[in-house]
Every structure is written in structure tokens, then in C-alpha cells.
Design an enzyme around this catalytic site. Structure first.
Site, mmCIF file in Angstrom:
data_model
loop_
_atom_site.group_PDB
_atom_site.id
_atom_site.type_symbol
_atom_site.label_atom_id
_atom_site.label_comp_id
_atom_site.label_asym_id
_atom_site.label_seq_id
_atom_site.Cartn_x
_atom_site.Cartn_y
_atom_site.Cartn_z
ATOM 1 N N GLU A 173 0.833 -1.176 0.113
ATOM 2 C CA GLU A 173 -0.029 -0.095 -0.005
ATOM 3 C C GLU A 173 0.990 1.363 -0.024
ATOM 4 O O GLU A 173 0.333 2.438 0.336
ATOM 5 C CB GLU A 173 -1.108 0.206 1.022
ATOM 6 C CG GLU A 173 -2.374 -0.410 0.907
ATOM 7 C CD GLU A 173 -2.493 -1.689 0.500
ATOM 8 O OE1 GLU A 173 -1.657 -2.654 1.045
ATOM 9 O OE2 GLU A 173 -3.374 -2.327 -0.131
ATOM 10 N N TYR A 175 3.451 2.003 2.111
ATOM 11 C CA TYR A 175 4.137 2.457 3.233
ATOM 12 C C TYR A 175 5.726 2.366 3.258
ATOM 13 O O TYR A 175 6.290 1.733 2.185
ATOM 14 C CB TYR A 175 3.622 1.814 4.313
ATOM 15 C CG TYR A 175 1.976 2.084 4.655
ATOM 16 C CD1 TYR A 175 1.785 3.451 4.947
ATOM 17 C CD2 TYR A 175 0.880 1.272 4.241
ATOM 18 C CE1 TYR A 175 0.499 4.126 5.298
ATOM 19 C CE2 TYR A 175 -0.436 1.679 4.693
ATOM 20 C CZ TYR A 175 -0.456 2.930 5.014
ATOM 21 O OH TYR A 175 -1.655 3.511 5.172
ATOM 22 N N ARG A 223 3.073 -8.355 4.545
ATOM 23 C CA ARG A 223 2.016 -7.871 3.693
ATOM 24 C C ARG A 223 3.011 -7.363 2.558
ATOM 25 O O ARG A 223 3.419 -6.256 2.635
ATOM 26 C CB ARG A 223 1.081 -6.811 4.293
ATOM 27 C CG ARG A 223 0.274 -6.364 3.368
ATOM 28 C CD ARG A 223 -1.160 -6.903 3.710
ATOM 29 N NE ARG A 223 -2.345 -6.603 2.990
ATOM 30 C CZ ARG A 223 -3.258 -5.719 3.002
ATOM 31 N NH1 ARG A 223 -3.294 -5.068 4.146
ATOM 32 N NH2 ARG A 223 -4.264 -5.349 1.865
ATOM 33 N N HIS A 261 -1.306 3.682 -1.831
ATOM 34 C CA HIS A 261 -2.702 4.680 -1.574
ATOM 35 C C HIS A 261 -2.680 5.512 -2.651
ATOM 36 O O HIS A 261 -3.874 6.188 -3.101
ATOM 37 C CB HIS A 261 -2.404 5.140 -0.220
ATOM 38 C CG HIS A 261 -2.937 4.264 0.811
ATOM 39 N ND1 HIS A 261 -3.894 3.563 0.874
ATOM 40 C CD2 HIS A 261 -2.176 4.077 2.066
ATOM 41 C CE1 HIS A 261 -4.122 2.816 1.895
ATOM 42 N NE2 HIS A 261 -2.980 3.025 2.553
ATOM 43 N N GLN A 348 -17.732 4.832 2.542
ATOM 44 C CA GLN A 348 -18.145 6.074 3.231
ATOM 45 C C GLN A 348 -18.113 6.015 4.912
ATOM 46 O O GLN A 348 -17.772 7.196 5.207
ATOM 47 C CB GLN A 348 -19.797 5.943 2.889
ATOM 48 C CG GLN A 348 -20.064 6.904 1.638
ATOM 49 C CD GLN A 348 -21.777 6.984 1.382
ATOM 50 O OE1 GLN A 348 -21.854 5.995 0.709
ATOM 51 N NE2 GLN A 348 -22.394 7.644 2.154
HETATM 52 FE FE1 SF4 Z 1 -16.934 0.218 4.569
HETATM 53 FE FE2 SF4 Z 1 -19.114 -0.672 5.593
HETATM 54 FE FE3 SF4 Z 1 -18.958 0.792 3.344
HETATM 55 FE FE4 SF4 Z 1 -17.887 -1.846 3.761
HETATM 56 S S1 SF4 Z 1 -20.160 -1.089 3.758
HETATM 57 S S2 SF4 Z 1 -17.006 -0.251 2.658
HETATM 58 S S3 SF4 Z 1 -17.082 -1.732 5.650
HETATM 59 S S4 SF4 Z 1 -18.771 1.447 5.211
#
Ligand code: SF4
Ligand code: NAP
Length: 680
Positions: A173, A175, A223, A261, A348
Site C-alpha cells: 500500500e 508504506y 504484507r 494509496h 463511506q
Molecule cells: Fe466500509 Fe461498511 Fe461501506 Fe464496507 S459497507 S465499505 S465496511 S462502510
């Protein structure tokens, strides 16, 4: 037949135990690392322990914690976890004990952010800053690199002292470990830079010394960035060489990470097809003999099982799906896959909140990261409850209330449940996951005993007559139709009618409003046939070379064209689409730019007539000659029922869009519905 054997019939590979180093893990399900930001909360340890323990009780085999830095400079941000002395052990012991008590293994991720750190003390292999972090890093001296290797090893020793079964060294990612391996970020001229052998020395030396000092019983996962997806990244052959060197250094398991990222390729959004990057794990698996873990956009047990059945990986890592449903494994194992609350990959409530310095939760599961706030104690009084409207707010409220023992009637005027979710599931790229969300709610309605009255428009007299103890209005929103001369012209339509296919847009379209819906409409109207839903189509569209033959595994993206001529407009001068999700907005904008969709800001709308949309910018009058004007101008609350209840003196609670429509999204709707159900 034993119970275990019966359970394993559902997903026989996924649910079979596996030997990792000196440990036997009960199944092949890894809960991947997810940064929750809970450590910044006052009751951090209690909440983190509750969070992980619930996932362990839910059947996960191996949990990887969110990243902990091996030293002060490597921390993600101010207040983030650092494990560099025994005084921090108390932050970890309760988490490890809670997870072990529930039968899962747990490893701590050691994460040095390097040039991604969000604080002034950031360091990197070179003083090269990242395009996603305006801060300029300080290049580590040769002695400091040596000290950082030691810090990683010391951190692993402390992790063992805290009781962890092992560590995951975060080398993907983008890092610090990745920053050393890639020429993109490493221009050093000492033994830690230059040739490929020098660049991989840093991670390999960390792995080697960790193994040497911690012995064979301690699990070491690495990872690995299986495909960098950035210019100046590694080729697939170099990734394999790194993997082989890590195996020789004593790493037990290679967990694959996809992209940096800062990659300009979506890797975890809803529009990424499920298991799109399993090919990268499969490529790696051929190069090593230690177990390999697949990851990214794996959110249902069938997808995970398929990856294992195809021999693409030995284990499967899922992170966000365990925010969405802590009982994912138990449900899969007991034939209740249809009860899984599927992660819709929206980002979200998890990543977008983390990126804006708030603790993570989950759009489809508001209890995630708030485990200690919801009590399973049943309510003292069982009530007869009416919920009106079966959008996300109404569904969450009705099902939660019924599960808590209330007698719930859910009224829906339409002939199907879902409200706005039925619009979302018609948007290109969102079809599959929003349909899963509806499947989940349908099953939950059935199972919880909610009395669903479809096709019934509940009005005030009906609700008065039935004498409910509580009336909950979840009637949602009304699309806003701006009061514009010509708003009644035949070319002016609402986004709802376009999405539902009630009207057919012409060849030239103006979209008024550039919020989430405006972008959805623009994508819907410009896509040819369907979105790139197959994995090969997706990889072509975003310029991913599945053979990873060049640096970063990138190639030229396929040319995209628009199915019709669409122009998006907004009144404000802010960057169009600025309010879209931080982790996904760029994907929508990139698609529209590639399809040649202009976004015009600072518009004043004057009228619509046969000539098209008349508007001005900076006082200059213009006409957009269009056949269709789609109004995506936000929403207003639908409070008609609430008003008539008020007039009849019936008390009601309002949730979701019916309460407040501005910037309404499914996250707020589900959260409000769930919380009200707990408060009844
Ligand atoms: Fe994140 Fe929940 Fe959306 Fe999955 S459903 S991407 S865990 S907010
Ligand atoms: P929104 O995000 O509030 O956007 C409304 C748009 O309409 C804005 O561009 C606004 O821009 C414009 N507008 C507002 N009032 C107007 C008026 N009176 N006349 C003309 N234009 C007007 O609403 P939405 O797009 O309907 O989305 C609703 C919610 O769903 C949001 O929370 C959104 O985040 C969410 N959602 C998100 C996504 C996603 O992230 N992909 C997809 C769908 C929905 P100006 O005021 O500048 O004109």
C-alpha cells in the site's frame, strides 16, 4: 458426522484449518488489518478489545490488528499507536486476551508510514514526497535506517510480550517498506538504495532479524505489494524475487496487498469487480512455497471459496466485510449465507471517515466500532410499533426493533422494499452490491418477524385506528425540482425517472447538480451498455497488466467514450464533486473526464425552452442546446405524513430523509433507524 464436518460442507476449503508456521488456525479466513482510529478515543482499549473479540466470536481464524508503529516517526498521525517500550504493553494485552478467549489467533501489524505519515516528523528513504501528502519527508541517514530495522525487531519482541501470536510486517500500500523497495521513492546511494538487491535489503533484513531474535514459534506475516500499480514500482518478476528472499529470511505467510494509496487505479471501491486482483496472489503463489493470502474486494464466502478452489491462494483476507458483519464466518458455516450483511465497498463510513480524522464505523452496520454502545439487554416494555417507509432508515429501524422484541408493522406504499436503495442498485458498478444489501434486508425482515404491508400507503386515520404505541415516519425524500422558468418543459426530468427508466434521455443532456446523484446520472447516461463489470474489462479500462511485466503492472488504459453528450452544471464555485467520498470521488471524476463530460461551476440558471438550457457564468449568457435536462438538485424531506399526523395530534418520530434531507445518505439513514430502535 461431526458438527465440524457438517459445517464445513458449506465452504469446505475456506472453513478447513491450516497450519501457519508453528500455529494451527481454525479456518482460512483472515480478518485483514483495518485502521479504526479507535485508539484516538478516550475509552480506546475497551472499545478495541470489544471490536476484535466480537469478530473472533464470529469465527474468524486469524485477526490482523490495525497498524502499530515501531517508532515515533512512523506513526500514522498524532495519537496513533506506537509500540516501542514496555509501557505500551497495557494497550495490547486486553485485546489479545479477548481474542484468544474467543478461539482466534491474532497478530499485530507493524506499520511504519514513512512518507505517508500525517505529522511533521515524517521520514522516508529519500526526501521525495508523496502526491497524496503535502508534507516533505526527511531522508533517513544510513545509521537511522539501521536503527529503524532494530525498531521493527524490538516492536515484534514487545508484541510477543503482549501475547500476540505473531506480527504482520506491513510492506504494501505504499508504506515505508514499499517506499524502500520501489525506485519511485528510493533514490539512495548507500547500501539501502540503488540496485534491486539494495532496495529490498530493508524489508528482508527486518524479516531475517525478527525471525532470528524471536525464534520459530512466532508467526511472521509479510504484507507484500503483489502489484504496485504506480509508475516506478516493481515488476512482477521483482515481486517474486522479493517474496523468495522474504521466505528465505523466515517469513511464514505472504499476505498480498494491492496498489499504493496514491495509485490511480481503483482497488477496493464498489465498481471494482469482486476478486479482481486474485491474479496477483496467484502469480505470487507460484513463486514461493509458504502460504499466500489473497485480498481486495472479496466480500462473500462464495468468492473466497472460489479463490481457494482455483488454487489462487491458501487463505483469504477480508477487512471491511468484518466491519459490515462480525458473524460472517458463523453465518457462512451454518448455512446462513443469505443472512450475511455484505460490505458494499462504499468506503463511506470506514475509510472516508478515517481519512477525515474520525473513527471508522460501517454504513451497513452502525454498531461497528461502537460495540460497547449497544446493549443486548431486551427493552423493559415491548411496544407495538409502526414504521412507515421501507428505505434504509425504515428497514434498519423496523428490523432492529423487531429483533429486540417489539411488535413491528412496516408499511410500504410501493410494491417492493428498499426506497432509494432501488435507485442505487440501477447505477453502473453498484448493481451487485446494492442488490446484496436489499437481499440482506429482505431476509432480515422475514427472520425478525416484522409484519410487512407492501402496497399500503399508511395515512394518519389508518395509523390512529390501529393504535400503535409508537409511530416512526421514514417516508424519505422528494427530489428537489428548482423553480426555474420552463421547469415544466417536456425536456426537464427528474433523476428518479431517468434511473428507473421511466424516461429516455436524448443524445444531448444537461445534468443540473454535481452531487453524488449528478455523478451517478452522468455515469449512467454516458456508459456504453454496462459498466466494466468483468475482471478483464475492468483491468483493461484502468490500465492494469495482469502479467505485471512492466514496473507497477501498469499499461495504457483502454480508451473510453461517452454514449451521449452530457454536460454537468452547478451554481457554486467549489470544485465540482468536491463533496463526493474522499476515497471514491476521484474514480467518478476520472471516468467522466475520460468520457469527455464537462463540469461547469458558477452557473446561474435562467430558463429551459426548445433551444435548451439558458444559463450564465460571470454574467455571460449562454445556451446549452440539449434534448434533456436532468434535475439532480438534491432533495427535500417528505413530511406530508408527518404533517397530517401532527394535525391529528398523533406523536411520531422522524428518521432519515423525512427528518432532514440535506446530504442524506444511507449511512445516516441506517444509523438513525438503528439507534432509534434501541431507544424505543
Ligand atoms: Fe466500509 Fe461498511 Fe461501506 Fe464496507 S459497507 S465499505 S465496511 S462502510
Ligand atoms: P447533493 O450532494 O446535496 O447535491 C445536490 C446538487 O444539486 C449540488 O451539486 C448542488 O449544487 C445542486 N443544487 C442544490 N440545490 C439546487 C437548486 N435549488 N437548484 C439547482 N441546483 C441545486 O445531493 P445528491 O446529489 O442528490 O446526493 C444526495 C446524497 O446521496 C448525498 O449525501 C450524496 O453524498 C449521496 N450520494 C453519494 C453518491 C456517491 O458518493 N457516489 C452517489 C449518490 C448519492 P449547487 O448548489 O452548487 O448548484
Amino acid at each position: 458426522m461431526t458438527r465440524q464436518a457438517v459445517l464445513n460442507e458449506n465452504y469446505p476449503l475456506l472453513l478447513s484449518p491450516i497450519r501457519l508456521g508453528a500455529h494451527t488456525v481454525r479456518n482460512r479466513v483472515v480478518m485483514g488489518s483495518i485502521h479504526t482510529r479507535l485508539e484516538n478515543e478516550p475509552d480506546a482499549i475497551e472499545r478495541l478489545a470489544a471490536f476484535y473479540a466480537e469478530r473472533a466470536r464470529g469465527g474468524v481464524g486469524l485477526i490482523v490488528t490495525g497498524g502499530t508503529s515501531p517508532n515515533f516517526e512512523g506513526r500514522v498521525e498524532e495519537g496513533a499507536q506506537v509500540l516501542d517500550s514496555e509501557q505500551h504493553l497495557a494497550e495490547h494485552v486486553p485485546i489479545v486476551q479477548a481474542v484468544h478467549a474467543a478461539g482466534a489467533k491474532i497478530v499485530m501489524q507493524v506499520l511504519h508510514c514513512g512518507i505517508y505519515a500525517k505529522h511533521p516528523q515524517l521520514v522516508g528513504p529519500s526526501a521525495i514526497s508523496s502526491p497524496i501528502n503535502r508534507r516533505v519527508p526527511r531522508a533517513l541517514s544510513t545509521e537511522e535506517v539501521e536503527q529503524t530495522v532494530e525498531d521493527f525487531v524490538r516492536c515484534a519482541e514487545l508484541a510477543r510480550q503482549a501475547g500476540y501470536d505473531g506480527v504482520e510486517l506491513m510492506g504494501s500500500e505504499g508504506y515505508l517498506l514499499t517506499q524502500f523497495t520501489a525506485p519511485r521513492t528510493n533514490s539512495r546511494t548507500d547500501m539501502w538504495g540503488g540496485s534491486f538487491e539494495n532496495r529490498i535489503r530493508f524489508p528482508v533484513e527486518i524479516a531475517r532479524r525478527t525471525r532470528e531474535r524471536l525464534g520459530s514459534g512466532f508467526l511472521i506475516l509479510y504484507r507484500i505489494s503483489a502489484i504496485d500499480l504506480v509508475e516506478g514500482g516493481l515488476t512482477g518478476d521483482e515481486v517474486n524475487l522479493l517474496a523468495q528472499a522474504l521466505e528465505a529470511a523466515g517469513v511464514d505467510v505472504l499476505s498480498t496487498g494491492i496498489g499504493w494509496h496514491e495509485s490511480a487505479v481503483p482497488t477496493i471501491a464498489t465498481s471494482v469487480p469482486r476478486a479482481a486482483f486474485a491474479f496477483a496472489a496467484a502469480r505470487l503463489k507460484k513463486a514461493v512455497s509458504i502460504p499466500v493470502v489473497a485480498s481486495n474486494r472479496i466480500n462473500m464466502p462464495s468468492t473466497a471459496e472460489e479463490i481457494l478452489a482455483n488454487g489462487e491462494a491458501d487463505l483469504v483476507s477480508m477487512a471491511r466485510p468484518f466491519l459490515a458483519d462480525p458473524d460472517f464466518v458463523i453465518k457462512a458455516a451454518s448455512g446462513r449465507t443469505d443472512e450475511i450483511n455484505t460490505c458494499i465497498a462504499c468506503n463511506q463510513a470506514c475509510l472516508d471517515r478515517i481519512f477525515t480524522e474520525r473513527p471508522a464505523t460501517c454504513l451497513v452496520n452502525p454498531k461497528a466500532c461502537h460495540e460497547t454502545q449497544f446493549s443486548d439487554t431486551p427493552p423493559e416494555v415491548k411496544r407495538r410499533v409502526a414504521v412507515i417507509g421501507s428505505g434504509p432508515a425504515g428497514l434498519a429501524c423496523a428490523t432492529t426493533a423487531a429483533e429486540r422484541g417489539h411488535q413491528v408493522v412496516l408499511f410500504e406504499a410501493g410494491d417492493e422494499i428498499g426506497g432509494q436503495l432501488n435507485l442505487a442498485r440501477r447505477i453502473p458498478g453498484k448493481e451487485q452490491e446494492f442488490s446484496e444489501l436489499l437481499r440482506y434486508f429482505k431476509r432480515r425482515v422475514d427472520k425478525s418477524g416484522v409484519e410487512l404491508r407492501l402496497g399500503v400507503r399508511a395515512d394518519a386515520p389508518l395509523l390512529a385506528q390501529e393504535r400503535f404505541d409508537r409511530v416512526i415516519v421514514a417516508t424519505g425524500i422528494k427530489p428537489r425540482m428548482p423553480d426555474l422558468p420552463g421547469a415544466d418543459h417536456r425536456s426537464v426530468v427528474s433523476y428518479v425517472d431517468v434511473i428507473l427508466g421511466r424516461v429516455k434521455a436524448g443524445e444531448r443532456v444537461a445534468v443540473i447538480g454535481t452531487g453524488g446523484i449528478g455523478h451517478d446520472i452522468a455515469e449512467l447516461l454516458t456508459v456504453h451498455g454496462h459498466d466494466s463489470t468483468s475482471i478483464p474489462e475492468f483491468l483493461e479500462a484502468w490500465g492494469v497488466d495482469p502479467t505485471i511485466s512492466g514496473p507497477g503492472g501498469l499499461k495504457k488504459p483502454a480508451t473510453d467514450t461517452a454514449a451521449r453528450q452530457v454536460t454537468m452544471l452547478q451554481r457554486s464555485l467549489t470544485k465540482p464533486g468536491a463533496r463526493l467520498g474522499k476515497s471514491t470521488g476521484w474514480i467518478h471524476r476520472t471516468k467522466l473526464v475520460r468520457r469527455g463530460v464537462p463540469l461547469l461551476a458558477g452557473c446561474t440558471y435562467h430558463k429551459v425552452d426548445d433551444a435548451g438550457l439558458h444559463y450564465s457564468v460571470d454574467g455571460e449568457m449562454r445556451v446549452l442546446p440539449v434534448d434533456t435536462v436532468v434535475m439532480c438538485a438534491g432533495q427535500d424531506p417528505d413530511q406530508d405524513l408527518a404533517d397530517s399526523l401532527r394535525k391529528m395530534g398523533i406523536e411520531a418520530d422522524l428518521i432519515g430523509g423525512a427528518r432532514f434531507a440535506s446530504e442524506l445518505d444511507a449511512m445516516r439513514a441506517i444509523d438513525e433507524g438503528t439507534r432509534l430502535a434501541y431507544a424505543l
